[in-house]
Motif scaffolding. Structure first.
Motif, short mmCIF file in Angstrom:
data_model
loop_
_atom_site.label_atom_id
_atom_site.label_comp_id
_atom_site.label_asym_id
_atom_site.label_seq_id
_atom_site.Cartn_x
_atom_site.Cartn_y
_atom_site.Cartn_z
N SER A 30 41.11 63.36 -15.49
CA SER A 30 40.93 62.32 -14.47
C SER A 30 40.39 62.91 -13.17
CB SER A 30 42.25 61.60 -14.22
OG SER A 30 43.22 62.53 -13.77
N TYR A 31 39.60 63.94 -13.30
CA TYR A 31 39.10 64.65 -12.14
C TYR A 31 37.60 64.53 -12.00
CZ TYR A 31 43.22 66.94 -10.28
OH TYR A 31 44.41 67.18 -9.65
N LEU A 32 37.17 64.71 -10.76
CA LEU A 32 35.77 64.83 -10.40
C LEU A 32 35.53 66.28 -10.01
CD1 LEU A 32 33.17 63.10 -9.83
CD2 LEU A 32 33.90 63.08 -7.44
N MET A 33 34.57 66.89 -10.67
CA MET A 33 34.24 68.30 -10.41
C MET A 33 32.95 68.35 -9.60
SD MET A 33 36.80 69.41 -12.12
CE MET A 33 36.54 71.19 -12.14
N GLY A 34 32.99 69.06 -8.50
CA GLY A 34 31.83 69.07 -7.62
C GLY A 34 31.32 70.45 -7.28
N TRP A 35 30.07 70.46 -6.84
CA TRP A 35 29.47 71.67 -6.28
C TRP A 35 29.07 71.35 -4.84
CZ3 TRP A 35 29.37 76.45 -8.30
CH2 TRP A 35 29.55 76.59 -9.68
N PHE A 36 29.38 72.29 -3.97
CA PHE A 36 29.00 72.20 -2.57
C PHE A 36 28.28 73.50 -2.20
CE2 PHE A 36 31.46 68.53 -0.95
CZ PHE A 36 32.22 68.26 -2.07
N ARG A 37 27.58 73.46 -1.09
CA ARG A 37 26.94 74.69 -0.63
C ARG A 37 27.00 74.78 0.88
NH1 ARG A 37 20.61 73.49 -2.24
NH2 ARG A 37 20.16 71.91 -0.63
N GLN A 38 27.02 76.02 1.35
CA GLN A 38 27.04 76.26 2.79
C GLN A 38 26.01 77.32 3.12
OE1 GLN A 38 30.87 77.28 4.45
NE2 GLN A 38 30.22 76.64 6.49
N ALA A 39 24.97 76.89 3.83
CA ALA A 39 23.94 77.82 4.27
C ALA A 39 24.42 78.54 5.53
CB ALA A 39 22.64 77.06 4.54
N ALA A 49 28.15 66.32 -8.41
CA ALA A 49 29.49 66.15 -8.97
C ALA A 49 29.39 65.49 -10.32
CB ALA A 49 30.37 65.31 -8.03
N ILE A 50 30.44 65.67 -11.12
CA ILE A 50 30.49 65.09 -12.45
C ILE A 50 31.92 64.71 -12.76
CG2 ILE A 50 30.77 67.36 -13.55
CD1 ILE A 50 29.04 66.28 -15.88
N THR A 51 32.10 63.55 -13.38
CA THR A 51 33.43 63.18 -13.83
C THR A 51 33.75 63.93 -15.10
OG1 THR A 51 32.56 61.29 -15.06
CG2 THR A 51 33.32 60.88 -12.81
N TRP A 52 34.94 64.48 -15.15
CA TRP A 52 35.28 65.34 -16.28
C TRP A 52 35.28 64.57 -17.59
CZ3 TRP A 52 35.49 70.45 -16.38
CH2 TRP A 52 36.01 71.05 -17.53
N SER A 53 35.85 63.37 -17.58
CA SER A 53 36.01 62.65 -18.84
C SER A 53 34.72 61.95 -19.28
CB SER A 53 37.14 61.63 -18.72
OG SER A 53 36.87 60.76 -17.64
N GLY A 54 34.13 61.17 -18.42
CA GLY A 54 32.97 60.38 -18.81
C GLY A 54 31.63 61.06 -18.61
N GLY A 55 31.60 62.09 -17.80
CA GLY A 55 30.35 62.80 -17.59
C GLY A 55 29.38 62.09 -16.65
N SER A 56 29.86 61.16 -15.85
CA SER A 56 28.98 60.54 -14.86
C SER A 56 28.62 61.56 -13.79
CB SER A 56 29.68 59.34 -14.19
OG SER A 56 29.97 58.34 -15.14
N ILE A 69 23.93 68.99 -13.19
CA ILE A 69 25.34 69.35 -13.35
C ILE A 69 25.80 68.90 -14.73
CG2 ILE A 69 26.20 67.21 -12.29
CD1 ILE A 69 28.49 68.91 -11.09
N SER A 70 26.60 69.74 -15.35
CA SER A 70 27.11 69.42 -16.68
C SER A 70 28.48 70.07 -16.84
CB SER A 70 26.15 69.90 -17.76
OG SER A 70 26.03 71.32 -17.72
N ARG A 71 29.16 69.69 -17.90
CA ARG A 71 30.46 70.34 -18.16
C ARG A 71 30.64 70.54 -19.65
NH1 ARG A 71 30.51 65.86 -20.53
NH2 ARG A 71 32.26 64.38 -20.48
N TYR A 79 28.90 73.49 -15.02
CA TYR A 79 27.67 74.25 -14.77
C TYR A 79 26.81 73.54 -13.73
CZ TYR A 79 29.04 76.36 -19.20
OH TYR A 79 29.73 76.99 -20.20
N LEU A 80 26.03 74.32 -13.04
CA LEU A 80 25.00 73.76 -12.17
C LEU A 80 23.70 74.50 -12.48
CD1 LEU A 80 24.46 71.72 -9.86
CD2 LEU A 80 24.68 73.65 -8.27
N GLN A 81 22.83 73.82 -13.18
CA GLN A 81 21.51 74.37 -13.48
C GLN A 81 20.60 74.06 -12.32
OE1 GLN A 81 20.36 76.22 -16.18
NE2 GLN A 81 18.49 76.41 -14.98
N MET A 82 20.07 75.09 -11.70
CA MET A 82 19.23 74.92 -10.52
C MET A 82 17.81 75.37 -10.83
SD MET A 82 21.87 76.30 -7.60
CE MET A 82 21.74 78.00 -8.13
#
Length: 118
Positions: A30-39, A49-56, A69-71, A79-82
């Motif tokens: 029931s989590y949202l997994m995110g990527w952030f960045r700081q320059a 971000a991606i929802t763990w269960s549904g993959g939105s 983004i994928s999981r 993962y974060l494919q850049m």
């Protein structure tokens, strides 16, 4: 909960990198997994971000069409494919997690540095 980010490095403009975030310590269904960045010298910003269960998936406008983004549920990894990287993508990238029903990210990884040379 532990989030272990990896995969950063030095890449030329136009190149690609894939970041990984290994998650452990609880179930993330029931989590949202995110990527952030700081320059350097700037505030930390949302990337994707991606929802763990549904993959939105959700993306910042600045990376839409370039980053994916994928999981992998079996590996408990996000993962974060850049792709098509530019020097403006240079930053420390952090993975984070929050419950879908919460507004703030509660768990943060240690960050991985991505440097894009021109």
């Amino acid at each position: 909960v532990q989030l272990q980010a990896s995969g950063g490095g030095l890449v030329q403009a136009g190149g690609s990198l894939r970041l990984s975030c290994a998650a452990s310590g609880r179930t993330f269904s029931s989590y949202l997994m995110g990527w952030f960045r700081q320059a350097p010298g700037k505030e930390r910003k949302f990337v994707a971000a991606i929802t763990w269960s549904g993959g939105s998936t959700y993306y910042a406008d600045s990376v839409k069409g370039r980053f994916i983004i994928s999981r992998d549920i079996a590996k408990n990894t996000v993962y974060l494919q850049m792709n098509s990287l530019t020097p403006e993508d240079t930053a420390v990238y952090y993975c984070a997690a929050r419950a879908v029903m919460e507004s703030e990210y509660k768990y943060w990884g240690q960050g991985t540095l991505v440097t894009v040379s021109s």
